[in-house]
Design an enzyme around this catalytic site. Structure first.
Site, PDB file in Angstrom:
ATOM      1  N   LYS A 219      15.788  77.131  64.763  1.00 14.19           N
ATOM      2  CA  LYS A 219      15.031  76.170  65.562  1.00 14.19           C
ATOM      3  C   LYS A 219      13.552  76.224  65.158  1.00 14.19           C
ATOM      4  O   LYS A 219      12.931  75.206  64.901  1.00 14.19           O
ATOM      5  CB  LYS A 219      15.212  76.513  67.047  1.00 14.19           C
ATOM      6  CG  LYS A 219      14.558  75.562  67.998  1.00 14.19           C
ATOM      7  CD  LYS A 219      14.955  75.900  69.435  1.00 14.19           C
ATOM      8  CE  LYS A 219      14.099  75.151  70.432  1.00 14.19           C
ATOM      9  NZ  LYS A 219      14.458  75.443  71.821  1.00 14.19           N
ATOM     10  N   GLU A 225      14.412  87.491  60.583  1.00 14.02           N
ATOM     11  CA  GLU A 225      15.724  87.767  59.980  1.00 14.02           C
ATOM     12  C   GLU A 225      16.183  86.581  59.136  1.00 14.02           C
ATOM     13  O   GLU A 225      16.609  86.727  57.984  1.00 14.02           O
ATOM     14  CB  GLU A 225      16.782  88.021  61.071  1.00 14.02           C
ATOM     15  CG  GLU A 225      16.616  89.292  61.863  1.00 14.02           C
ATOM     16  CD  GLU A 225      15.758  89.124  63.107  1.00 14.02           C
ATOM     17  OE1 GLU A 225      14.902  88.197  63.135  1.00 14.02           O
ATOM     18  OE2 GLU A 225      15.919  89.924  64.039  1.00 14.02           O
ATOM     19  N   GLY A 280      18.224  77.691  72.207  1.00 14.09           N
ATOM     20  CA  GLY A 280      19.042  78.244  71.126  1.00 14.09           C
ATOM     21  C   GLY A 280      20.475  78.519  71.544  1.00 14.09           C
ATOM     22  O   GLY A 280      21.431  78.144  70.865  1.00 14.09           O
ATOM     23  N   ARG A 281      20.657  79.167  72.692  1.00  7.74           N
ATOM     24  CA  ARG A 281      22.013  79.541  73.119  1.00  7.74           C
ATOM     25  C   ARG A 281      22.803  78.359  73.657  1.00  7.74           C
ATOM     26  O   ARG A 281      23.965  78.515  74.036  1.00  7.74           O
ATOM     27  CB  ARG A 281      21.943  80.674  74.142  1.00  7.74           C
ATOM     28  CG  ARG A 281      21.062  80.384  75.341  1.00  7.74           C
ATOM     29  CD  ARG A 281      20.726  81.664  76.086  1.00  7.74           C
ATOM     30  NE  ARG A 281      19.777  81.478  77.174  1.00  7.74           N
ATOM     31  CZ  ARG A 281      18.450  81.471  77.020  1.00  7.74           C
ATOM     32  NH1 ARG A 281      17.918  81.570  75.813  1.00  7.74           N
ATOM     33  NH2 ARG A 281      17.657  81.338  78.062  1.00  7.74           N
ATOM     34  N   GLU A 366      21.223  86.319  78.187  1.00 12.65           N
ATOM     35  CA  GLU A 366      19.890  85.854  77.820  1.00 12.65           C
ATOM     36  C   GLU A 366      19.414  84.839  78.865  1.00 12.65           C
ATOM     37  O   GLU A 366      18.214  84.697  79.096  1.00 12.65           O
ATOM     38  CB  GLU A 366      19.923  85.222  76.424  1.00 12.65           C
ATOM     39  CG  GLU A 366      18.581  85.228  75.725  1.00 12.65           C
ATOM     40  CD  GLU A 366      18.696  84.865  74.262  1.00 12.65           C
ATOM     41  OE1 GLU A 366      19.045  85.758  73.454  1.00 12.65           O
ATOM     42  OE2 GLU A 366      18.469  83.699  73.913  1.00 12.65           O
ATOM     43  N   HIS A 397      45.079  97.994  75.285  1.00 13.31           N
ATOM     44  CA  HIS A 397      45.361  99.314  74.706  1.00 13.31           C
ATOM     45  C   HIS A 397      44.106 100.142  74.569  1.00 13.31           C
ATOM     46  O   HIS A 397      44.095 101.143  73.862  1.00 13.31           O
ATOM     47  CB  HIS A 397      46.067  99.149  73.358  1.00 13.31           C
ATOM     48  CG  HIS A 397      47.379  98.445  73.508  1.00 13.31           C
ATOM     49  ND1 HIS A 397      48.574  99.101  73.641  1.00 13.31           N
ATOM     50  CD2 HIS A 397      47.653  97.120  73.633  1.00 13.31           C
ATOM     51  CE1 HIS A 397      49.548  98.214  73.812  1.00 13.31           C
ATOM     52  NE2 HIS A 397      49.007  96.997  73.812  1.00 13.31           N
ATOM     53  N   LYS A 517      10.638  89.702  68.593  1.00  9.45           N
ATOM     54  CA  LYS A 517      10.221  89.031  67.360  1.00  9.45           C
ATOM     55  C   LYS A 517       8.828  89.515  66.926  1.00  9.45           C
ATOM     56  O   LYS A 517       8.524  89.580  65.757  1.00  9.45           O
ATOM     57  CB  LYS A 517      10.228  87.509  67.531  1.00  9.45           C
ATOM     58  CG  LYS A 517      11.646  86.942  67.637  1.00  9.45           C
ATOM     59  CD  LYS A 517      11.647  85.420  67.668  1.00  9.45           C
ATOM     60  CE  LYS A 517      13.066  84.887  67.762  1.00  9.45           C
ATOM     61  NZ  LYS A 517      13.163  83.448  67.704  1.00  9.45           N
TER      62      LYS A 517
END
Ligand code: G6Q
Length: 553
Positions: A219, A225, A280-281, A366, A397, A517
């Protein structure tokens, strides 16, 4: 950023959650309701599952195995009313700036609106903009999928690598895995997010550069990263292609920041945009979903959007009492704020949904991991619960033991489908038998008498007894289609929204992410230096950094 202006709907949220009359009534009601056992609630009410279930957008929710009565639900709906849930829904859909700390509208619902709809942001109808981008994405996806779009040696693109992180990664990964059945099998899709070079190295080690397309999804187009991985990708490509001009055939961008996209060297003709009113999410159905569209094709992507839209319409129009996301949100509040449950387990019984819990972790935590209200006051109650989970039956399990017999109360969401996309032998019946059996066992448990009747020696009886009364939702759909995936994601988006409104928090900012960030950038430049001067952190951080430098050398 311009000064935030509290939205008009803020007034209702301004009343402290714990001071709202319905919250106080629920606190009182909890004293008796918490002692009720699901065994008795079902035994005395044959119509319970009929009453506590709801259909919407192709999903069926059975919420009868929750520790609720009619009174509980009536009080929870009243809490929703007193918290202004309906007003907030209307405010979101009408483009009001409900993300107050960033002074932004929250309009992911516009991303899946019909061409003829209207959604205004500052008096501008954004729906034509949304469809313009969708059309460009579809034209591009068709060129790549048909082989018309060629790499630098003239070969078609076979590999697509999405580079992005957080909201620019988790949605695309989850959707690709979820819709793999509908994907173009001759093509390879990979996702690089971590700044750890291993992620890039492993994602590309067996790919031919001349057949590989990178989608740089960010965005802001400034995330450390993603930009680091994007530069590594360019070097990787150029090592084979040699000429910088060749990168144009191998890089496209998804961003809101045309300036940075150009600065990186991607022609904005190959950029797919979105807007600051898409968090973003909440962006997997925007251009951030380009990798999804390349995998499943424009038609399936549009089917996914229609599923989102169906759930949006339901959320906007259904009365609170029949509103699936509202009900899920309220149940979450019930356990989080009254029973003191810390977590929610999401358990999809479908291997294609293996990344769904990871996706939900970001969406939920978030959004609602905040401790200050929209009016800037510290909360005096719990906010967003921790989400986690694994696909069934694998989880059975490992961690289900704790859910069945541990000391913690963990509400569970089971997700299952009537029809498998891979009907092999009796697999699907066995899979679904586990959904029903687990929800039943959690609710009803096994009494000491039942255990004794099985011939269990007395000393083993306590170990083999299950208290039950462990709540769960069961979400059932016909089959995992693109529409159903869209509806499922929208269901959780709106459930999170409902909870955020009740908590009186801003579910759409993420100052904690922004902090991360900034923090690493300072230390990264210090690590790059070779001498020991200028380290002015605490003694622990200084010592760790020195040791790292030494060992690295
Ligand atoms: C999501 C968050 C965050 C964001 C990533 C990537 O809601 O804001 O997870 O998506 O930090 O940001 P960019 O897309 O700007 O690279």
């Amino acid at each position: 950023m311009s000064a935030p202006v509290p939205p008009t709907v803020e007034t209702k949220m301004a009343t402290r959650l714990t001071s709202r009359p319905a919250f106080q009534s629920l606190t009182k009601h909890f004293e008796s309701a918490s002692g009720l056992h699901l065994r008795d609630l079902f035994a005395t009410d044959p119509k319970r599952s009929e009453r506590f279930s709801v259909d919407a957008a192709g999903l069926f929710l059975d919420y009868s195995k929750n520790r609720i009565t009619d009174e509980t639900m009536a009080l929870l709906f009243e809490l929703a009313r007193q918290s202004g849930v309906q007003e907030h829904i209307a405010a979101m859909f009408s483009g009001e700036k409900i993300n107050i700390t960033e002074n932004r509208s929250v309009l992911h619902v516009a991303l899946r609106s019909a061409r003829t709809d209207t959604c205004n942001v500052d008096g501008h109808n954004v729906v034509p903009d949304v469809h313009e981008v969708l059309d460009r994405m579809a034209a591009f996806a068709s060129r790549v999928r048909s082989g018309e779009w060629k790499g630098f040696t003239g070969k078609p693109i076979r590999n697509v690598v999405n580079i992005g992180i957080g909201g620019s990664d988790l949605g695309p990964v989850m959707a690709y895995e979820a819709l793999r059945h509908y994907s173009r099998r001759e093509m390879i899709f990979r996702f690089v997010s971590n700044i750890d070079g291993t992620d890039f190295a492993e994602a590309t080690h067996d790919l031919s550069p001349d057949e590989t397309l990178f989608i740089i999804s960010s965005k802001t187009f400034t995330t450390l990263e993603t930009m680091t991985n994007a530069h590594t990708a360019r070097d990787w490509l150029l090592a084979a292609a040699k000429q910088p001009a060749h990168t144009a055939k191998h890089f496209v961008a998804v961003s809101t920041n045309a300036k940075e996209v150009s600065a990186f060297g991607i022609d904005t003709a190959n950029m797919f945009g979105f807007w600051d009113w898409v968090g973003g999410r909440y962006s997997m159905d925007s251009a951030i979903g380009l990798s999804t569209m390349l995998a499943v094709g424009p038609e399936n992507f549009s089917r996914m959007l229609s599923g989102f839209h169906a759930m949006d319409t339901h959320f906007r129009t259904a009365p609170l009492e029949r509103n699936m996301p509202v009900i899920m949100g309220l149940l979450s509040i019930w356990y989080n704020n009254f029973f003191g449950a810390q977590t929610v387990a999401v358990l999809p019984y479908d291997q294609y949904l293996k990344r769904f819990p990871a996706y939900l972790q970001q969406l939920t935590m978030e959004s609602n991991g905040k401790s200050v209200t929209v009016s800037g006051h510290r909360v005096d109650y719990e906010t967003g619960p921790i989400f986690w989970g694994e696909p069934g039956t694998n989880g059975q399990h490992s961690f289900y033991q704790l859910i069945h017999q541990g000391t913690k109360l963990i509400p569970c969401d089971f997700i299952g489908f009537a029809k498998s996309l891979n009907p092999l032998g009796n697999h699907h019946n066995l899979l679904m038998a586990n959904v029903f059996a687990q929800a039943e066992a959690l609710a009803f448990g096994k009494t000491e008498e039942q255990v004794r009747q099985e011939g269990t020696p007395e000393w083993l009886v306590p170990h083999r007894t299950f208290d039950g009364n462990r709540p769960s939702n069961v979400i059932l759909a016909h089959q995992l289609t693109p529409e159903i995936l869209g509806a499922l994601v929208a269901l959780y988006e709106h459930s999170v929204f409902t909870q955020g409104v009740i908590f009186s928090i801003d579910s759409f900012d993420q100052w904690g992410v922004e902090l991360g960030k900034v923090l690493a950038k300072k230390i990264a430049s210090e690590l790059a230096a070779s001498d020991d001067s200028g380290l002015n952190h605490d003694s622990s951080t200084n010592a760790l950094m020195r040791r790292y430098r030494r060992e690295r050398a």
